[in-house]
Design an enzyme around this catalytic site. Structure first.
Site, PDB file in Angstrom:
ATOM      1  N   GLU A 218      14.514  15.109 -27.865  1.00  0.00           N
ATOM      2  CA  GLU A 218      14.867  15.002 -29.287  1.00  0.00           C
ATOM      3  C   GLU A 218      14.252  13.780 -29.980  1.00  0.00           C
ATOM      4  O   GLU A 218      13.923  13.846 -31.162  1.00  0.00           O
ATOM      5  CB  GLU A 218      16.395  14.990 -29.452  1.00  0.00           C
ATOM      6  CG  GLU A 218      17.056  16.337 -29.177  1.00  0.00           C
ATOM      7  CD  GLU A 218      17.331  16.612 -27.704  1.00  0.00           C
ATOM      8  OE1 GLU A 218      16.994  15.758 -26.840  1.00  0.00           O
ATOM      9  OE2 GLU A 218      17.873  17.690 -27.394  1.00  0.00           O
TER      10      GLU A 218
ATOM     11  N   GLU B 209      18.672  14.337 -42.278  1.00  0.00           N
ATOM     12  CA  GLU B 209      19.017  13.473 -41.136  1.00  0.00           C
ATOM     13  C   GLU B 209      17.752  12.842 -40.555  1.00  0.00           C
ATOM     14  O   GLU B 209      17.503  12.861 -39.352  1.00  0.00           O
ATOM     15  CB  GLU B 209      19.795  14.240 -40.059  1.00  0.00           C
ATOM     16  CG  GLU B 209      20.635  13.334 -39.169  1.00  0.00           C
ATOM     17  CD  GLU B 209      21.394  14.096 -38.070  1.00  0.00           C
ATOM     18  OE1 GLU B 209      22.569  14.447 -38.313  1.00  0.00           O
ATOM     19  OE2 GLU B 209      20.812  14.329 -37.000  1.00  0.00           O
TER      20      GLU B 209
ATOM     21  N   ASP C 290      16.649  17.072 -34.962  1.00  0.00           N
ATOM     22  CA  ASP C 290      15.732  16.749 -33.863  1.00  0.00           C
ATOM     23  C   ASP C 290      15.537  17.843 -32.830  1.00  0.00           C
ATOM     24  O   ASP C 290      15.097  17.557 -31.716  1.00  0.00           O
ATOM     25  CB  ASP C 290      16.248  15.484 -33.159  1.00  0.00           C
ATOM     26  CG  ASP C 290      17.653  15.664 -32.591  1.00  0.00           C
ATOM     27  OD1 ASP C 290      18.149  16.804 -32.580  1.00  0.00           O
ATOM     28  OD2 ASP C 290      18.254  14.668 -32.155  1.00  0.00           O
TER      29      ASP C 290
ATOM     30  N   HIS D 122      29.432  24.407 -22.937  1.00  0.00           N
ATOM     31  CA  HIS D 122      28.189  24.922 -23.550  1.00  0.00           C
ATOM     32  C   HIS D 122      27.749  26.183 -22.821  1.00  0.00           C
ATOM     33  O   HIS D 122      28.032  26.354 -21.640  1.00  0.00           O
ATOM     34  CB  HIS D 122      27.142  23.806 -23.424  1.00  0.00           C
ATOM     35  CG  HIS D 122      25.897  23.997 -24.226  1.00  0.00           C
ATOM     36  ND1 HIS D 122      24.913  24.887 -23.869  1.00  0.00           N
ATOM     37  CD2 HIS D 122      25.457  23.401 -25.356  1.00  0.00           C
ATOM     38  CE1 HIS D 122      23.919  24.822 -24.755  1.00  0.00           C
ATOM     39  NE2 HIS D 122      24.238  23.929 -25.679  1.00  0.00           N
TER      40      HIS D 122
ATOM     41  N   HIS E  33      26.177  18.528 -22.516  1.00  0.00           N
ATOM     42  CA  HIS E  33      25.127  19.553 -22.433  1.00  0.00           C
ATOM     43  C   HIS E  33      23.707  18.997 -22.368  1.00  0.00           C
ATOM     44  O   HIS E  33      22.761  19.742 -22.161  1.00  0.00           O
ATOM     45  CB  HIS E  33      25.203  20.479 -23.642  1.00  0.00           C
ATOM     46  CG  HIS E  33      24.788  19.813 -24.927  1.00  0.00           C
ATOM     47  ND1 HIS E  33      23.470  19.717 -25.309  1.00  0.00           N
ATOM     48  CD2 HIS E  33      25.489  19.188 -25.880  1.00  0.00           C
ATOM     49  CE1 HIS E  33      23.405  19.067 -26.455  1.00  0.00           C
ATOM     50  NE2 HIS E  33      24.612  18.725 -26.826  1.00  0.00           N
TER      51      HIS E  33
ATOM     52  N   ARG F  19      20.007  17.878 -21.879  1.00  0.00           N
ATOM     53  CA  ARG F  19      19.043  18.218 -20.825  1.00  0.00           C
ATOM     54  C   ARG F  19      18.852  17.091 -19.829  1.00  0.00           C
ATOM     55  O   ARG F  19      18.765  17.329 -18.625  1.00  0.00           O
ATOM     56  CB  ARG F  19      17.690  18.573 -21.459  1.00  0.00           C
ATOM     57  CG  ARG F  19      17.644  20.001 -21.901  1.00  0.00           C
ATOM     58  CD  ARG F  19      16.397  20.353 -22.656  1.00  0.00           C
ATOM     59  NE  ARG F  19      16.585  21.695 -23.187  1.00  0.00           N
ATOM     60  CZ  ARG F  19      16.144  22.798 -22.599  1.00  0.00           C
ATOM     61  NH1 ARG F  19      15.452  22.741 -21.508  1.00  0.00           N
ATOM     62  NH2 ARG F  19      16.385  23.992 -23.144  1.00  0.00           N
TER      63      ARG F  19
END
Ligand code: UD1
Ligand code: UDP
Length: 366
Positions: free
Chosen positions: A131, A117, A95, A237, A204, A206
């Site tokens: 995503e 996936e 994604d 990250h 991490h 967004r």
């Protein structure tokens, strides 16, 4: 048959490398690997761990990049690669922006796309952002769908995807785990944490950067203050915005170690040795159930409900109180901990890559 795999971030690499290894074993398949370079160091770590060399690297990453810039650069450079190589099929994973743009570029050139996936959904376009949009868009483009679970297949069928094009394979994350976990593993971090209850953390997303992340880290800081037998390891990250919040909220505490991203072999073994995991990651939600380590997912929604159903994952949101309450429960209540630490793996048997390659050969090999 000419197969090109295209990916650009750490989680895609971890789940695509087992497929590449399997593709490269086939005498009748030419397998080319194209990295977008959306990530740099974190991507290179995975390629080195799996000993895979890329044929192309588009090197698009810049510090603090925007998704628009990443998308534009991949679009331009990848179109040239596709025109040079003219693959029979392009494989993308999951994604990310790299996967979505790689699928879109292939679509524009009438090159079939296979989606590894496929079919995971939250049905909430803002979580995970962007995503959910990327994954659904790839599923509009794909010609063949490798769904990790029956539920993912059901999601695709509900969107009128042709059943003949969907294959339930298991998740290749489990294939990767079979290559990384070592029976006897130790190092300096684990020695530092031994004798304590080790909490492993990653964060991490967004949509969590900013206030939610301040709250998440605030909860962890308070837990460490309250429980003297708890130590935290946080491989942070590379995103500079994440690093700043981590330093501000978690810095200067002797029972919290903020370290550089771990290579996948180390990380999987750290997971296995931890008491519990706190994360907003997607991939970790697939790996932890088969290791039997409880995971508190610091998000409002998950596209991986199978792990919640299996009992290993709990969605705790991003509010300080709800995170603290959930951790307290696992630290104080043994029966609650035992309930969550059963190793039940809903994501496959570690042979997903073999299935994917066999199906590709049957469908696209002449
Ligand atoms: C991306 C994916 C996300 C995935 C995550 C895995 C999208 C929209 N997001 O998000 O789905 O969960 O990767 O980690 O595709 N950086 C480095 N070195 C690296 C990697 C990142 O310095 O090796 C820094 C750079 O400053 C970069 C920033 O991190 O600009 C953000 O990277 P980016 O790929 O844009 O976003 P992620 O949050 O990593
Ligand atoms: N991981 C790793 N090193 C780390 C942290 C995570 O190798 O320091 C692995 C982890 O085992 C999982 C994947 O990276 O396979 C998850 O990637 P990430 O959290 O970056 O992205 P997401 O899964 O959320 O898309």
């Amino acid at each position: 048959m000419k197969v090109m795999t295209v990916f650009g971030t750490r989680p895609e690499a971890i789940k695509m490398c087992p497929v590449i290894r399997e593709l490269k074993r086939q005498p009748n398949i030419s397998c080319k690997v194209c990295l977008t370079g959306q990530h740099e160091e974190m991507l290179n770590q995975v390629m080195e761990s799996f000993h895979i060399n890329a044929d192309y690297n588009l090197h698009v990453m810049t510090q603090g990049q925007t998704l628009a810039l990443v998308s534009g650069k991949i679009m331009e450079k990848l179109t040239r690669v596709y025109n040079t190589e003219r693959p029979d099929i392009v494989l993308v994973h999951g994604d990310t922006t790299s996967s979505y743009i790689a699928a879109l570029c292939a679509f524009y050139l009438h090159i079939p796309v296979g989606h590894v996936e496929a079919g995971l959904r939250t049905y909430n376009m803002q979580s995970p952002f962007p995503e959910e949009f990327n994954r659904r868009s790839i599923d509009l483009i794909a010609e063949i769908y490798f769904a990790p679970t029956e539920l993912a297949k059901k999601n695709l069928l509900a969107e009128n995807v042709d059943e003949q094009k969907i294959f339930v394979t298991g998740n290749t994350a489990i294939d990767a785990l079979g290559m990384t976990i070592k029976e006897s593993y130790s190092n300096e971090d684990l020695e530092w944490a031994s004798g304590s209850r080790m909490l492993l953390m990653t964060a991490h997303r967004r949509e969590n950067i900013g206030e939610p992340m301040v709250r998440m880290f605030g909860a962890v800081r308070k837990i460490v203050d309250e429980y003297k037998d708890v130590k935290v390891i946080y491989p942070v990250h590379k995103n500079p915005e994440v690093r700043k919040i981590a330093d501000d909220v978690l810095g200067g505490c002797e029972r919290i170690r903020i370290i550089e991203p771990l290579d996948v072999i180390d990380f999987h073994n750290y997971m296995k040795h931890s008491y519990l995991i706190l994360t907003d990651s997607g991939g970790i939600q697939e790996e932890a159930p088969s290791l039997g380590i409880p995971v508190l997912v610091m998000r409002d929604a998950t596209e991986r409900p199978e792990g919640v159903e299996a009992g290993t994952l709990k969605i705790v949101g991003t509010k300080e109180k709800s995170i603290k309450n959930a951790v307290h429960k696992l630290l104080d209540d043994k029966s609650e901990y035992d309930k969550m630490s059963n190793a039940v793996n809903p994501y496959g048997d570690g042979h997903a890559s073999e299935r994917i390659v066999r199906i590709l050969t049957e469908r696209f090999g002449d």
